[in-house]
Design a protein around this motif. Structure first.
Motif, short mmCIF file in Angstrom:
data_model
loop_
_atom_site.label_atom_id
_atom_site.label_comp_id
_atom_site.label_asym_id
_atom_site.label_seq_id
_atom_site.Cartn_x
_atom_site.Cartn_y
_atom_site.Cartn_z
N THR A 18 11.17 -30.77 -15.17
CA THR A 18 10.00 -31.08 -14.16
C THR A 18 9.49 -32.39 -14.90
N THR A 19 9.96 -33.66 -14.27
CA THR A 19 9.39 -35.06 -14.41
C THR A 19 8.78 -35.63 -13.36
N HIS A 20 7.98 -36.58 -13.61
CA HIS A 20 7.07 -37.43 -12.81
C HIS A 20 7.83 -38.91 -13.03
N PRO A 21 7.11 -39.60 -11.93
CA PRO A 21 7.55 -41.11 -12.05
C PRO A 21 7.11 -41.67 -13.46
N LEU A 22 8.03 -42.55 -13.86
CA LEU A 22 7.83 -43.25 -15.36
C LEU A 22 6.59 -44.21 -15.17
N PRO A 23 5.76 -43.87 -15.87
CA PRO A 23 4.51 -44.72 -16.13
C PRO A 23 5.00 -46.15 -16.62
N ALA A 24 4.20 -47.32 -16.10
CA ALA A 24 4.41 -48.38 -16.37
C ALA A 24 4.20 -48.81 -17.80
N VAL A 56 27.74 -42.71 -21.42
CA VAL A 56 28.33 -41.54 -21.28
C VAL A 56 27.30 -40.42 -21.29
N THR A 57 26.47 -40.51 -22.25
CA THR A 57 25.38 -39.48 -22.31
C THR A 57 24.33 -39.67 -21.29
N ARG A 58 24.07 -40.74 -20.95
CA ARG A 58 22.95 -41.10 -19.60
C ARG A 58 23.71 -40.51 -18.51
N TRP A 59 24.91 -40.84 -18.35
CA TRP A 59 25.87 -40.26 -16.93
C TRP A 59 25.45 -38.81 -16.99
N LEU A 60 25.86 -37.93 -17.94
CA LEU A 60 25.78 -36.56 -18.10
C LEU A 60 24.21 -36.09 -18.09
N ILE A 61 23.17 -36.87 -18.58
CA ILE A 61 21.63 -36.45 -18.40
C ILE A 61 21.44 -36.42 -16.83
N THR A 62 21.87 -37.72 -16.39
CA THR A 62 21.34 -37.76 -15.01
C THR A 62 21.90 -36.96 -14.09
N ARG A 63 23.00 -36.15 -14.31
CA ARG A 63 23.57 -35.30 -13.31
C ARG A 63 23.50 -33.92 -13.85
N ALA A 106 8.44 -39.02 -27.20
CA ALA A 106 6.91 -38.55 -26.84
C ALA A 106 6.44 -39.04 -25.42
N ASP A 107 7.00 -40.17 -25.10
CA ASP A 107 6.91 -40.54 -23.68
C ASP A 107 7.73 -39.72 -22.81
N GLY A 108 8.63 -39.06 -22.90
CA GLY A 108 9.26 -37.82 -22.19
C GLY A 108 8.24 -36.80 -22.07
N LEU A 109 7.84 -36.31 -23.06
CA LEU A 109 7.01 -35.35 -22.89
C LEU A 109 5.63 -35.49 -22.18
N ARG A 110 5.05 -36.75 -22.21
CA ARG A 110 4.17 -36.91 -21.43
C ARG A 110 4.52 -37.02 -19.91
N LEU A 111 5.75 -37.33 -19.57
CA LEU A 111 6.28 -37.23 -18.08
C LEU A 111 6.25 -35.67 -17.60
N THR A 112 6.44 -34.75 -18.57
CA THR A 112 6.49 -33.35 -18.16
C THR A 112 4.89 -32.96 -18.51
N GLY A 113 4.09 -33.50 -19.01
CA GLY A 113 2.69 -32.93 -19.12
C GLY A 113 2.87 -31.85 -20.22
N ARG A 114 3.79 -31.82 -21.16
CA ARG A 114 3.93 -31.08 -22.25
C ARG A 114 3.35 -31.66 -23.67
N LEU A 154 15.16 -41.30 -18.53
CA LEU A 154 16.34 -41.43 -17.44
C LEU A 154 16.44 -40.77 -16.37
N ARG A 155 16.08 -39.44 -16.38
CA ARG A 155 15.93 -38.50 -15.02
C ARG A 155 15.25 -39.33 -14.19
N SER A 156 13.97 -39.56 -14.35
CA SER A 156 12.84 -40.05 -13.52
C SER A 156 13.35 -41.36 -12.84
N ALA A 157 14.12 -42.18 -13.68
CA ALA A 157 14.63 -43.52 -13.05
C ALA A 157 15.71 -43.18 -12.09
#
Length: 290
Positions: A279-285, A109-116, A201-209, A24-27
């Motif tokens: 630390t996030t990167h563009p969301l992989p396809a 509501v949770t997405r709104w809070l996360i993205t901010r 798990a996908d989110g962790l891959r975005l951060t390389g963790r 959500l942050r990457s998007a």
């Protein structure tokens, strides 16, 4: 139960949004590829994680509530409506709708809070929903919540004091309503945790963790369950001993002074389960929804 599901569905939506924190942050940070300024509501409908949340709530959670309401009306209404005939038709329709709409609301509501960047408050959406669920389950509106839950029918609830509480609970544990609840709850929890685990798990891959991916969703959910159940039981006891107003003031002080403060319990929890890394990167396809 009708009185609980409005909070449960909200927590489900919040839980699913939390598990997709990095996506959500990457998007939100990704550049827009169209010059057309779409309405905010239209942009929300393009969120695949929102779509998956709606499908989960509408396809699994709402039908499970309808099943229990039709098959065990008295228990599902906490014995406020002993039979189908005692239920207004509009209430059944609203109940069926809110099992999905509240899940969507919890997610948005949770997405709104996360993205901010308000991760503490985003986490508290899930906590607050489950706390309300457990408080009503254990205390209810007059201190008989647990009696209503552990009574398979209105007759058992009406004669609760005629037998030891342990006997009533054992009888409920093997009743048809309990066996049905085990099956439906087991299905819902397994599917929800599977989705949360994959999204995290996908989110962790975005951060390389790297980390114990299969256990993160289970750990976050189980920790929330234990903490909110303990908090609900404690709150119910305080209401019994002190009354509503002192308990509300005390709970507000605890929430503001300990849970949501900087480096408090909420912040430590999101750090522990790796859902606050910025630390996030563009969301992989190839990111999976399920």
């Amino acid at each position: 139960m009708v009185q609980l599901d409005v909070f449960w569905s909200y927590s489900i939506g919040a839980s699913l949004a939390l598990s997709a924190t990095h996506q959500l942050r990457s998007a939100a940070r990704a550049p827009r590829h169209t010059p057309i300024d779409r309405p905010r509501w239209q942009s929300a409908l393009t969120d695949p994680y929102l779509t998956a949340t709606m499908l989960f709530c509408a396809g699994l959670f709402a039908p499970s509530g309808a099943w229990l309401l039709w098959g065990f009306t008295s228990w599902e209404t906490m014995h406020a409506a002993p039979t189908h005939d005692a239920l207004p038709v509009w209430l059944v329709a609203v109940f069926a709708a809110t099992n999905t709409t509240q899940g969507v609301l919890g997610y948005l509501v949770t997405r709104w809070l996360i993205t901010r960047g308000h991760m503490q408050w985003a986490f508290m959406q899930m906590v607050a929903g489950y706390f309300a669920l457990f408080f009503i389950l254990s205390y209810g509106w007059n201190g008989t919540g647990y009696q209503r839950f552990f009574s398979a029918d209105a007759t058992t609830f009406a004669h609760w004091t005629d037998a030891p509480a342990s006997q009533n609970i054992r009888a409920w544990a093997t009743s048809p309503v309990a066996l049905t609840l085990y099956a439906l709850l087991g299905m819902l929890v397994v599917v929800m945790l599977f989705i949360m685990g994959r999204w995290h798990a996908d989110g962790l891959r975005l951060t390389g963790r790297l980390g114990p991916r299969p256990l993160v969703a289970l750990g976050l959910w189980a920790t929330t369950m234990i903490v909110t159940l303990a908090a609900a039981l404690t709150t119910g006891l305080l209401v019994h001993l002190l009354g509503w107003i002192p308990t509300i003031l005390f709970a507000a002080a605890i929430t503001g002074g300990i849970v949501t403060r900087r480096n408090g319990i909420a912040e430590r929890t999101v750090k522990l389960f790796g859902i606050n890394d910025t630390t996030t990167h563009p969301l992989p396809a190839t990111a999976s929804l399920v």
